[in-house]
Each structure stands twice: as structure tokens, then as C-alpha cells.
Design an enzyme around this catalytic site. Structure first.
Site, short mmCIF file in Angstrom:
data_model
loop_
_atom_site.label_atom_id
_atom_site.label_comp_id
_atom_site.label_asym_id
_atom_site.label_seq_id
_atom_site.Cartn_x
_atom_site.Cartn_y
_atom_site.Cartn_z
N HIS A 8 36.83 45.67 -77.00
CA HIS A 8 36.44 46.92 -76.35
C HIS A 8 35.09 47.41 -76.88
CE1 HIS A 8 37.66 49.50 -79.80
NE2 HIS A 8 38.69 48.68 -79.92
N ASP B 109 34.02 50.69 -76.71
CA ASP B 109 33.99 52.09 -77.14
C ASP B 109 34.43 52.26 -78.58
OD1 ASP B 109 36.61 51.36 -76.25
OD2 ASP B 109 37.17 53.47 -76.13
N ASP C 93 35.91 48.54 -85.99
CA ASP C 93 36.69 48.73 -84.76
C ASP C 93 35.78 49.10 -83.61
OD1 ASP C 93 38.79 48.99 -83.01
OD2 ASP C 93 39.53 50.87 -83.84
N GLU D 16 39.14 52.08 -74.56
CA GLU D 16 40.34 51.62 -75.29
C GLU D 16 40.87 52.68 -76.23
OE1 GLU D 16 42.72 49.73 -78.53
OE2 GLU D 16 40.85 50.85 -78.68
N GLU D 17 39.98 53.53 -76.74
CA GLU D 17 40.36 54.48 -77.79
C GLU D 17 40.92 55.79 -77.24
OE1 GLU D 17 40.58 53.58 -80.69
OE2 GLU D 17 39.00 52.20 -81.30
N GLU E 237 40.19 42.44 -82.51
CA GLU E 237 40.43 43.62 -83.34
C GLU E 237 40.34 43.22 -84.81
OE1 GLU E 237 40.90 46.77 -82.69
OE2 GLU E 237 41.60 46.96 -80.62
N HIS F 40 38.22 53.89 -87.86
CA HIS F 40 38.27 55.33 -87.57
C HIS F 40 38.01 56.20 -88.79
CE1 HIS F 40 41.23 54.48 -83.95
NE2 HIS F 40 40.18 53.66 -83.98
#
Length: 362
Positions: free
Chosen positions: A73, A75, A105, A135-136, A164, A338
Site C-alpha cells: 500500500h 498510504d 509501514d 489501506e490505513e 508488510e 505508526h
């Protein structure tokens, strides 16, 4: 109209990761990065490229016996706001460690995809490279889900790898996730005359006690041990400081092993909280490891490390729903995702690229 940012897919993959981090792509803001990725891929004559919104699919068409999907992903979660945070945009180097939002990530994984797409003009397996948005955030916005609806033929394959962060270890399948709201009902009254009411917050204590005393299971699925968790994550109730509350809601998150369906998970929670009103508000099935598939077994052997389970939910579950065995494999420590200090060692990105290059070129 501004020209897309130029990406050099032949540069060192760690430097390519830094260039990707430098393009702010918080969920909902992926267009600039998607433009750059599409522009770079369209310069590669050995790939067929299709774009849907801010998702891009690039495919080899070599007639190989097997097709592998590499997905990631574009984003990221929002940028940190705390003073002194290093996991932000633009990127920054500290020696050989790269800091910035998405470092783990998962712009390191996306950089590996792009490097392979440019380098492998004639891989031993046909490859589909998938880059997708949203995705987030909530599942209804997922770019991968949109591709599955709009272009299912582009997601056909024998085996999928989601890049991932896994610290360079194959992580099979993933846990499912479900959210529930459990309510209690009381009777409002003035807090000076509390005996005239029924305190709904006090009634919620029994819910919390059952959750506190619950022993989460560890479930073996296809040889991997998946740890479950069941927790209260939010509680709401009360209207004022002098009113006995007449309603309370406890929000619960259940991370369940991939041997269960969302319906199984719901029944489990209802049985645990028998006597209370339980409403399921959201759920996503997990994915079994799929490591018994020949392509998966071959990939695990190529990586050379003992595979592990994936405890969190990832989009391998979407591929599983499509009937495609899938694993997680990418650079970086998932525990840093994150965080305000998100970072990845350059060698971790290079090692991931080398492992996939060896396997795909075979």
C-alpha cells in the site's frame, strides 16, 4: 499541470525508500505518489500497467507456469505531531538507519517492489505488482478492495506476497478482527438521590471483570501458533457530573485465530458476555497460513528462516478470500509501524530485495 515526481528505480533501494517517504501520502493524499509510481512503471516496456483511482497494477506477460503477486500500500497513517518526532516527512538518515513516516509501514516494501519491477525483465515466474491506496483507513475505502471489484482479472495468481514489515521473516496468514459494542441500561436520577436511579456505569463492571479474567487462547493453525486477544478498548457513559447515568457502552476488540469465521468470533463473545446485549459493529476474517502451497513452501525455503504467524490483520486476508494463498514478508520491525520514531535499517531493505530477487529469478 505539474509533472509527476521522477523516481529512479535503478538507484539503491534504500535511497529509493527515502525518496518515497519524501512524498507525503497520508491516507486520502496518495495521488502525488501514485502519479510518480505510475509514471515510473510506464517507462518499463516489459510491463502492462493499469491504473484505477490511486491504485496501480503492473504485470509481466511471459507465459510462465506460475504467477506471483507482490502487493503493497502507498498510504501512511497521519504524521506525528509531538516535538522531536523523527518518523515524519521528509525522511532523514542517522548513519545507515532511515527515519520517516512509512519507513517500515510500508515504503521500504514498496521500494522493493519498484526495484524488482525495473530489474526483472524476464523473471522465472510471471509477476503482478500491485500498489494501492487507502489501506490505513476503514475497509470500505480500500484500494485493494476496489481493484478486486473493478478488475478481478488483474488480481489472479497462484501465490501472493504482501510486503508488510516482518523483519525479513515470512509471516503466514493473519488473525481476524471484530469489534463489538456491549451496552448496559440504568435509570437516570440526581446524584444527590442516587438511590432513586440505577447506575449503568456500575453495571458495566461485570463486563470488565469478565474481560479482565478472560484467558486468551493460543490456537495452532497449519503448524503456526496464533495468539488471540479480547479487550475493552473504549467506554462511554454518563451525561453530567450530577446525574446517575442511564446508559453505558463498552467497545470491545477481538483478535481471533484464522480457524474461526467472524460468525464464530461473534458467538464466542456472546457466550462470554451472556446476559448482556452484544452488537457486532465490524469484522474482517483472518487468513490461514497457506504454507502448504508449493509456491509458498518454495518461498519459505528460499528465505531460509522459520515462518511465524501474523497476529495483526493484513490484506493477506483479502487474497485469501480470492482463493490465493498469501504471506507477509517485508523489511522493518512491525513494532515500529505508526510510531513517532518509525525507522528501518538500510540493510533490511536490501536484504529483502535480495531474497525476493533470488526467488523470482530462479
Amino acid at each position: 499541470m505539474t509533472s509527476p515526481i521522477a523516481l529512479d528505480l535503478t538507484t539503491d533501494v534504500a535511497d529509493l525508500t527515502a525518496a518515497l517517504i519524501d512524498i507525503n501520502s497520508v491516507s486520502g493524499n496518495e495521488t502525488v505518489l501514485a502519479d510518480a509510481v505510475e509514471n515510473a512503471l510506464r517507462t518499463l516496456p516489459h510491463l502492462d500497467v493499469v491504473r484505477d483511482g490511486d491504485a496501480i497494477v503492473a504485470r509481466t506477460q511471459l507465459g510462465r507456469k506460475e504467477r506471483v503477486i507482490l502487493a503493497g500500500h502507498l498510504d501512511t497513517v497521519p504524521l506525528p505531531t509531538a516535538a522531536g518526532s523523527r518518523g515524519t516527512v521528509p525522511s532523514a538518515w542517522d548513519g545507515t538507519v532511515l527515519y520517516g513516516r512509512g519507513a517500515t509501514d510500508m515504503k521500504g516494501g514498496v521500494a522493493v517492489q519498484l526495484a524488482l519491477a525495473a530489474e526483472l525483465t524476464a523473471p522465472g515466474r510471471d509477476v503482478t505488482y500491485v500498489f494501492y491506496d487507502h489501506e490505513e483507513v476503514e475497509a470500505s475505502l480500500s484500494g485493494l478492495g476496489r481493484l478486486a471489484r473493478n478488475h478481478p482479472q488483474l488480481l489472479q495468481g497462484d501465490f501472493a506476497i504482501l510486503l508488510e514489515p516482518t523483519d525479513g521473516t515470512v509471516e503466514g496468514g493473519c488473525n481476524g478482527t471484530a469489534r463489538f459494542e456491549v451496552g448496559t441500561v440504568g435509570q437516570a436520577a440526581h446524584s444527590a438521590r442516587a438511590w432513586m436511579g440505577i447506575n449503568a456505569i456500575h453495571a458495566a463492571a461485570e463486563i470488565l471483570v469478565r474481560l479482565r479474567d478472560h484467558e486468551p487462547a493460543t490456537v495452532t493453525v497449519d503448524g503456526l501458533e496464533y495468539r488471540e486477544s479480547l479487550n475493552a478498548v473504549k467506554i462511554n457513559g454518563g451525561t453530567a457530573g450530577n446525574v446517575i447515568p442511564d446508559g453505558t457502552t463498552v467497545e470491545i476488540n477481538y483478535r481471533f485465530a484464522p480457524d474461526k469465521s467472524p460468525e464464530d468470533a461473534e458467538l464466542y463473545v456472546r457466550n462470554l458476555l451472556d446476559g448482556f446485549t452484544v452488537v457486532r459493529t465490524d469484522a474482517a476474517a483472518g487468513a490461514r497460513p497457506g504454507l502448504n502451497h508449493p509456491a509458498a513452501a518454495d518461498f519459505v525455503a528460499a528465505v531460509g528462516a522459520e515462518p511465524k504467524p501474523k497476529y495483526g490483520w493484513t490484506d493477506v486476508a483479502r487474497f485469501s478470500e480470492l482463493g490465493i494463498p498469501a504471506v507477509n514478508f517485508g523489511p522493518g520491525d512491525a513494532l515500529l509501524a505508526h510510531t513517532d520514531n518509525e525507522h528501518v535499517p538500510a540493510e533490511a531493505i536490501r536484504d529483502c530485495l535480495a531474497a525476493l530477487r533470488r526467488w523470482l529469478a530462479d
